[in-house]
Design an enzyme around this catalytic site. Sequence first.
Site, PDB file in Angstrom:
ATOM      1  N   LYS A 157      -4.701  -5.050  12.754  1.00 22.35           N
ATOM      2  CA  LYS A 157      -3.825  -5.201  11.596  1.00 22.35           C
ATOM      3  C   LYS A 157      -4.680  -5.612  10.408  1.00 22.35           C
ATOM      4  O   LYS A 157      -5.554  -6.464  10.528  1.00 22.35           O
ATOM      5  CB  LYS A 157      -2.790  -6.284  11.891  1.00 22.35           C
ATOM      6  CG  LYS A 157      -1.457  -6.083  11.219  1.00 22.35           C
ATOM      7  CD  LYS A 157      -0.445  -7.060  11.789  1.00 22.35           C
ATOM      8  CE  LYS A 157       0.938  -6.806  11.191  1.00 22.35           C
ATOM      9  NZ  LYS A 157       1.915  -7.765  11.728  1.00 22.35           N
ATOM     10  N   VAL A 158      -4.412  -5.034   9.240  1.00 25.10           N
ATOM     11  CA  VAL A 158      -5.249  -5.296   8.064  1.00 25.10           C
ATOM     12  C   VAL A 158      -4.370  -5.617   6.859  1.00 25.10           C
ATOM     13  O   VAL A 158      -3.343  -4.978   6.640  1.00 25.10           O
ATOM     14  CB  VAL A 158      -6.151  -4.083   7.745  1.00 25.10           C
ATOM     15  CG1 VAL A 158      -6.876  -4.275   6.426  1.00 25.10           C
ATOM     16  CG2 VAL A 158      -7.169  -3.885   8.867  1.00 25.10           C
ATOM     17  N   TYR A 159      -4.805  -6.618   6.102  1.00 24.29           N
ATOM     18  CA  TYR A 159      -4.166  -6.963   4.839  1.00 24.29           C
ATOM     19  C   TYR A 159      -5.182  -6.785   3.713  1.00 24.29           C
ATOM     20  O   TYR A 159      -6.343  -6.512   3.951  1.00 24.29           O
ATOM     21  CB  TYR A 159      -3.635  -8.397   4.880  1.00 24.29           C
ATOM     22  CG  TYR A 159      -2.493  -8.581   5.855  1.00 24.29           C
ATOM     23  CD1 TYR A 159      -1.182  -8.386   5.444  1.00 24.29           C
ATOM     24  CD2 TYR A 159      -2.728  -8.927   7.189  1.00 24.29           C
ATOM     25  CE1 TYR A 159      -0.122  -8.542   6.333  1.00 24.29           C
ATOM     26  CE2 TYR A 159      -1.681  -9.082   8.090  1.00 24.29           C
ATOM     27  CZ  TYR A 159      -0.383  -8.890   7.649  1.00 24.29           C
ATOM     28  OH  TYR A 159       0.658  -9.037   8.533  1.00 24.29           O
ATOM     29  N   GLY A 214     -26.878   0.181 -14.485  1.00 23.90           N
ATOM     30  CA  GLY A 214     -28.221   0.447 -14.978  1.00 23.90           C
ATOM     31  C   GLY A 214     -28.490  -0.148 -16.345  1.00 23.90           C
ATOM     32  O   GLY A 214     -29.632  -0.184 -16.798  1.00 23.90           O
ATOM     33  N   PHE A 222       3.349   1.704   9.062  1.00 26.42           N
ATOM     34  CA  PHE A 222       3.647   0.858  10.214  1.00 26.42           C
ATOM     35  C   PHE A 222       2.352   0.422  10.896  1.00 26.42           C
ATOM     36  O   PHE A 222       1.274   0.971  10.645  1.00 26.42           O
ATOM     37  CB  PHE A 222       4.470   1.641  11.249  1.00 26.42           C
ATOM     38  CG  PHE A 222       5.879   1.940  10.826  1.00 26.42           C
ATOM     39  CD1 PHE A 222       6.736   0.938  10.398  1.00 26.42           C
ATOM     40  CD2 PHE A 222       6.361   3.237  10.883  1.00 26.42           C
ATOM     41  CE1 PHE A 222       8.045   1.226  10.029  1.00 26.42           C
ATOM     42  CE2 PHE A 222       7.664   3.533  10.523  1.00 26.42           C
ATOM     43  CZ  PHE A 222       8.508   2.521  10.094  1.00 26.42           C
ATOM     44  N   LYS A 269      16.507   2.714  15.908  1.00 27.52           N
ATOM     45  CA  LYS A 269      16.559   2.529  17.363  1.00 27.52           C
ATOM     46  C   LYS A 269      17.922   2.915  17.921  1.00 27.52           C
ATOM     47  O   LYS A 269      18.078   3.088  19.122  1.00 27.52           O
ATOM     48  CB  LYS A 269      16.240   1.073  17.710  1.00 27.52           C
ATOM     49  CG  LYS A 269      14.822   0.649  17.322  1.00 27.52           C
ATOM     50  CD  LYS A 269      14.572  -0.812  17.654  1.00 27.52           C
ATOM     51  CE  LYS A 269      13.161  -1.228  17.217  1.00 27.52           C
ATOM     52  NZ  LYS A 269      12.895  -2.665  17.485  1.00 27.52           N
ATOM     53  N   ASP A 281      -4.823  -2.600  -1.006  1.00 29.40           N
ATOM     54  CA  ASP A 281      -3.447  -2.114  -0.896  1.00 29.40           C
ATOM     55  C   ASP A 281      -3.137  -1.023  -1.920  1.00 29.40           C
ATOM     56  O   ASP A 281      -2.937   0.133  -1.572  1.00 29.40           O
ATOM     57  CB  ASP A 281      -2.472  -3.283  -1.071  1.00 29.40           C
ATOM     58  CG  ASP A 281      -2.230  -4.032   0.239  1.00 29.40           C
ATOM     59  OD1 ASP A 281      -2.185  -3.381   1.282  1.00 29.40           O
ATOM     60  OD2 ASP A 281      -2.081  -5.259   0.198  1.00 29.40           O
ATOM     61  N   ARG A 306      15.449  -1.460   7.148  1.00 25.12           N
ATOM     62  CA  ARG A 306      16.213  -2.039   8.253  1.00 25.12           C
ATOM     63  C   ARG A 306      17.525  -2.625   7.737  1.00 25.12           C
ATOM     64  O   ARG A 306      17.528  -3.359   6.746  1.00 25.12           O
ATOM     65  CB  ARG A 306      15.420  -3.147   8.947  1.00 25.12           C
ATOM     66  CG  ARG A 306      14.336  -2.635   9.892  1.00 25.12           C
ATOM     67  CD  ARG A 306      13.832  -3.753  10.772  1.00 25.12           C
ATOM     68  NE  ARG A 306      13.237  -4.834   9.991  1.00 25.12           N
ATOM     69  CZ  ARG A 306      13.082  -6.082  10.425  1.00 25.12           C
ATOM     70  NH1 ARG A 306      13.520  -6.425  11.621  1.00 25.12           N
ATOM     71  NH2 ARG A 306      12.506  -6.990   9.667  1.00 25.12           N
ATOM     72  N   LEU A 345      18.962   2.040   7.693  1.00 28.80           N
ATOM     73  CA  LEU A 345      19.028   2.888   8.885  1.00 28.80           C
ATOM     74  C   LEU A 345      18.387   2.192  10.073  1.00 28.80           C
ATOM     75  O   LEU A 345      17.240   1.742  10.005  1.00 28.80           O
ATOM     76  CB  LEU A 345      18.313   4.219   8.618  1.00 28.80           C
ATOM     77  CG  LEU A 345      18.374   5.263   9.725  1.00 28.80           C
ATOM     78  CD1 LEU A 345      19.811   5.723   9.953  1.00 28.80           C
ATOM     79  CD2 LEU A 345      17.502   6.463   9.380  1.00 28.80           C
ATOM     80  N   SER A 400       0.819  -1.217   0.000  1.00 27.62           N
ATOM     81  CA  SER A 400       0.000   0.000   0.000  1.00 27.62           C
ATOM     82  C   SER A 400       0.853   1.267   0.000  1.00 27.62           C
ATOM     83  O   SER A 400       0.680   2.151  -0.854  1.00 27.62           O
ATOM     84  CB  SER A 400      -0.951   0.013   1.205  1.00 27.62           C
ATOM     85  OG  SER A 400      -0.218  -0.101   2.427  1.00 27.62           O
TER      86      SER A 400
END
Length: 419
Positions: free
Chosen positions: A135-137, A247, A96, A74, A167, A37, A71, A17
């Site tokens: 949480k949604v897919y 219609g 996220f 944390k 998505d 990450r 990056l 998404s």
Amino acid sequence: MKALEGIKVLDFTHVQSGPTCTQLLGWFGADVIKVERPGVGDATRKQLVDVPGADSLYFTMLNHNKRSIELNSKNETGKEILTRLIEVCDVLVENFAPGALDRMGFDWETIQKINPRIIVASVKGFGPGKYEDCKVYENVAQCAGGSASTTGFLDGPPLVTGAQIGDSGTGLHLCLGIVTALYQREKTGRGQKVLAPMQDSVINLCRVKLRDQQRLEKGPLTEYSQYGEGIPFGDATPRAGNDSGGGQPGRILKCKGWETDPNAYTYFITQAAIWEKICDVIGEPEWKTKPGYATPPERLDKLNEIFGRIEQWTMTKTKFEVMDICNPLDIPVGPILSTREIIEDEGLRATGTIVEVDHPERGRYASVGCPIKMSDSPVEVTRSPLLGEHTREILSGVLGYSGAELDRVIASGAVGKAS
């Protein structure tokens, strides 16, 4: 010059998404910096892999025209880098799980203090309310947004559609929200939050079904096949098979070769204005004036017979021959195109809707190009980035880190080893 040239986008999105949205922004000229990450990257890099050792098509087809920085947000040095990126970027996009940005220490208030002009755009499964933390897919969004309950045949279960309306559909909505916020910022000087819940986006795409829900309160939906078949309606918009929903009665009909080709079908609409032309084409000229056939209301209880007769004709033609015959007569028809036919279509390739892309690890592959064409903002589709490919480039070119500072950042573990 491209429409969004000079706009910097901090892309914290993953899977489909969010990347759909940021890819569009990149196609329109924005500098999209994809934050990943270290050592891992977007989960789709290694999902449904078809070429060992290379990023999957799932990833490459959703991340064109972007730069990648590894990056660790944390890490203290990583947070320092992220803060500086927020300072210089125009847009931050994220999909996220709810509350993730806040837990990273970058809630809306903090981000606004860093950069009051930045636009923070988010994809979430549901909007504010009792389900906002769920949480949604893709398929969950289709079910919660009204699509599945109205898709399929009346005597079968709800169905999800192959089009990724949850998505990619949400990504398109979010992109529009971002561009609108950028336009408003020109007047106010301020950034704002933009939210595109997946459920809301699917609901927007299902608005004709919500239209029918309200019409149903006034009586049966006469253009639905079940009305002509004498089947009672319930209290909600039903599944309508391949009815047109606009219609005008429409059906998917077999064409020549259907016995061996699963896509040898055409969509055929019996539009009232061209009824007489339809009668001539299928060899039933008497239906033009025959009682029970001459007007749309009279035909409602005979749609199965009428489409059965039309199908007898379409089965003698290929789906493309049906197009060639009907289009000059303004009879609305359309071939059921397979994914192979689409990907090989010369016209779609000529307009850049289907493109060929070279990739250093997987070689050449076909992908979807920008679906929106602008006369003064040409789109060049460039390949997706390798993980962390532009880390040094972004740190030095965007943030101005010197050689010594780069060495410090790398030693701190804030960025990936590949950098």
